[in-house]
Design an enzyme around this catalytic site. Structure first.
Site, mmCIF file in Angstrom:
data_model
loop_
_atom_site.group_PDB
_atom_site.id
_atom_site.type_symbol
_atom_site.label_atom_id
_atom_site.label_comp_id
_atom_site.label_asym_id
_atom_site.label_seq_id
_atom_site.Cartn_x
_atom_site.Cartn_y
_atom_site.Cartn_z
ATOM 1 N N GLY A 165 -0.637 3.569 0.664
ATOM 2 C CA GLY A 165 -0.489 2.316 -0.138
ATOM 3 C C GLY A 165 -0.498 1.085 0.715
ATOM 4 O O GLY A 165 -0.563 1.345 1.789
ATOM 5 N N HIS A 166 -0.670 0.147 0.211
ATOM 6 C CA HIS A 166 -0.614 -1.146 0.762
ATOM 7 C C HIS A 166 0.355 -2.064 0.036
ATOM 8 O O HIS A 166 0.706 -1.634 -1.247
ATOM 9 C CB HIS A 166 -1.899 -1.610 1.007
ATOM 10 C CG HIS A 166 -2.639 -1.076 2.170
ATOM 11 N ND1 HIS A 166 -2.340 -1.135 3.379
ATOM 12 C CD2 HIS A 166 -3.762 -0.302 2.238
ATOM 13 C CE1 HIS A 166 -3.070 -0.740 4.440
ATOM 14 N NE2 HIS A 166 -4.009 -0.084 3.641
ATOM 15 N N ASP A 167 0.699 -3.385 0.679
ATOM 16 C CA ASP A 167 1.531 -4.325 -0.068
ATOM 17 C C ASP A 167 1.682 -4.410 -1.397
ATOM 18 O O ASP A 167 2.325 -4.402 -2.169
ATOM 19 C CB ASP A 167 1.262 -5.486 0.785
ATOM 20 C CG ASP A 167 2.038 -6.810 -0.008
ATOM 21 O OD1 ASP A 167 3.168 -6.968 0.437
ATOM 22 O OD2 ASP A 167 1.205 -7.504 -0.917
ATOM 23 N N TYR B 158 3.207 -1.284 -3.325
ATOM 24 C CA TYR B 158 4.249 -1.538 -3.236
ATOM 25 C C TYR B 158 5.219 -2.491 -3.994
ATOM 26 O O TYR B 158 6.063 -2.182 -4.922
ATOM 27 C CB TYR B 158 4.882 -1.584 -1.624
ATOM 28 C CG TYR B 158 4.331 -0.701 -0.784
ATOM 29 C CD1 TYR B 158 3.832 0.522 -1.165
ATOM 30 C CD2 TYR B 158 3.925 -1.118 0.390
ATOM 31 C CE1 TYR B 158 3.229 1.402 -0.286
ATOM 32 C CE2 TYR B 158 2.928 -0.222 1.339
ATOM 33 C CZ TYR B 158 2.996 0.958 0.999
ATOM 34 O OH TYR B 158 2.326 1.871 1.821
ATOM 35 N N LEU C 250 0.689 10.969 22.932
ATOM 36 C CA LEU C 250 1.844 11.658 22.339
ATOM 37 C C LEU C 250 1.518 13.228 22.053
ATOM 38 O O LEU C 250 2.338 13.807 21.823
ATOM 39 C CB LEU C 250 2.503 11.047 21.244
ATOM 40 C CG LEU C 250 3.063 9.537 21.418
ATOM 41 C CD1 LEU C 250 3.703 9.184 20.206
ATOM 42 C CD2 LEU C 250 3.931 9.512 22.701
ATOM 43 N N ARG D 217 4.058 7.400 8.239
ATOM 44 C CA ARG D 217 4.649 8.097 7.031
ATOM 45 C C ARG D 217 5.770 8.928 7.557
ATOM 46 O O ARG D 217 5.959 9.487 8.756
ATOM 47 C CB ARG D 217 3.452 8.915 6.303
ATOM 48 C CG ARG D 217 2.571 8.026 5.986
ATOM 49 C CD ARG D 217 1.697 8.952 4.885
ATOM 50 N NE ARG D 217 0.238 8.345 4.944
ATOM 51 C CZ ARG D 217 -0.917 8.902 4.047
ATOM 52 N NH1 ARG D 217 -0.510 9.842 3.406
ATOM 53 N NH2 ARG D 217 -2.250 8.473 3.966
ATOM 54 N N GLY E 227 6.453 2.838 12.028
ATOM 55 C CA GLY E 227 6.286 2.708 10.964
ATOM 56 C C GLY E 227 5.242 3.664 10.348
ATOM 57 O O GLY E 227 4.410 3.400 9.395
ATOM 58 N N ASP F 261 5.113 -6.540 2.117
ATOM 59 C CA ASP F 261 4.805 -6.141 3.480
ATOM 60 C C ASP F 261 5.683 -7.026 4.558
ATOM 61 O O ASP F 261 6.302 -6.500 5.308
ATOM 62 C CB ASP F 261 3.186 -6.538 3.835
ATOM 63 C CG ASP F 261 2.795 -5.969 5.124
ATOM 64 O OD1 ASP F 261 3.657 -5.492 5.856
ATOM 65 O OD2 ASP F 261 1.445 -5.802 5.272
#
Length: 367
Positions: A132-134, A137, A68, A92, A90, A163
């Site tokens: 961050g990750h699951d 969150y 891209l 940021r 998905g 997630d």
């Protein structure tokens, strides 16, 4: 393009290839027959160093590789999105805008476009730009605090709550709702799916119970659904396996007691009585026999019982076999599509590498 059966057959979706909940939502769309094409970056690899065929979130849809940063490839991505009903990303916040693929220009050329966005912290808020990750969150939702024993830190419950349930499934529901609206009105919209929001929503019943004074937020492992009562928890058996009990309703609790020979034990007269005593009795009892023994006794009655199966055993469990819950694709065992549809059943899934296609072939299919 893959031609797959299902209730969403004909729905055109462009997926910006990524990790976790967005691919999971796109997997569900593809399972249900949508024509999903992944835009992957050159050299993009799955997490954990696995082969692409084992990356099962990516099953049942083909990919195109586009750089891209290259104007020609970017133009091809813009053309694909202009022909789609849905685009899912998905990254940021701000990444798609910097690429020139944000909602404003894409919806200007395609006003009915549903633009699905998946992030951990949301498109706004003070944490919007943080990694961050699951587990992170879920941590701010109240869900993680509520899991595990009182005398230990909360355990990581894999990547399921924030997630997949709070992220991927919320994105899926939001996108399908927006597609219905767009098809009826010609107006697309942005769907802001956020894992921390979704994890909080998974706790809606518990927040209601807390407001009613029936859930003690300061007593992890001490409430009805998180290990606080002896009749709703897991027990080790003599063989080293585990069983799961869940007879919350009085009639199921009574059936469990009858099958275990505890109906006349005064310690079990009040299901919500002396939990430590009941837990000790059940712990000793279940450790006295192997898991198969308890299955023979409790699987044939309404005692809200199930064996706790490792992944290596789950595909061969008779109920799962009878329903076809798991399928095997080129030697890879995986869960089959869910839910089931009576009129428009889903095709069996591919493995995680359904092959490559070209933008030209996609556009020919979408003409």
């Amino acid at each position: 393009m893959l031609d797959r059966n299902g209730p969403l057959r004909g729905l055109r979706v462009v997926e910006m290839a990524g990790l976790g909940p967005a691919p999971f939502a796109c997997m569900m769309l593809a399972d249900m027959g949508a024509e999903v094409v992944r835009i992957a970056r050159p050299g993009q690899k799955p997490m954990f160093g696995i082969d692409q065929k084992h990356n099962l979130y990516d099953r049942s849809r083909q990919s195109v590789t586009l750089d891209l940063r290259n104007p020609d490839d970017l133009a091809q991505a813009q053309t694909l999105i202009a022909r789609a009903e849905v685009v899912i990303e998905g990254f940021r916040p701000g990444v798609m805008e910097r690429l020139g693929l944000g909602p404003e220009p894409m919806m200007a050329s395609n006003p009915a476009l549903v633009y699905g966005r998946m992030t951990g912290w949301g498109q706004d808020g003070p944490l919007r730009d943080r990694a961050g990750h699951d587990l992170n969150y879920m941590a701010i939702s109240g869900a993680l605090w509520s899991i595990g024993p009182a005398d230990a830190p909360p355990p990581p419950p894999q990547n399921i709550i924030a997630d997949l349930a709070g992220g991927g499934m919320m994105l899926l529901a939001g996108v399908l709702a927006a597609v219905l609206h767009a098809r009826g009105t010609g107006q697309g919209q942005v769907v802001d799916a956020c894992m921390s929001d979704g994890a909080a929503l998974m706790m809606v019943m518990q927040y209601g119970l807390m407001a009613a004074g029936m859930h003690n937020d300061q007593q992890r492992g001490g409430n009805t659904l998180n290990g606080g009562i002896a009749s709703y928890r897991c027990y080790e058996t003599a063989c080293g396996g585990y069983v799961a009990l869940g007879p919350l309703e009085p009639q199921f609790y009574a059936e469990m007691l009858a099958q275990l020979g505890l109906s006349d034990d005064p310690r079990f007269a009040d299901q919500y009585g002396a939990q430590d005593e009941m837990h000790a009795v059940l712990e000793t009892l279940f450790r006295s026999k192997p898991r198969s023994h308890w299955q023979d006794i409790l699987e044939r009655v309404d005692a809200c019982f199930a064996p706790v199966l490792p992944m290596s055993e789950a595909p061969d469990y008779p109920h799962n076999v009878a329903r076809g819950t798991f399928v095997t694709t080129d030697g890879i065992v995986q869960p089959g599509p869910a839910p089931r549809f009576s009129l428009t059943p889903s095709d069996p899934p591919t493995h995680g590498d359904a092959g490559m296609t070209t933008v030209a072939d996609v556009l020919k299919s979408w003409a």
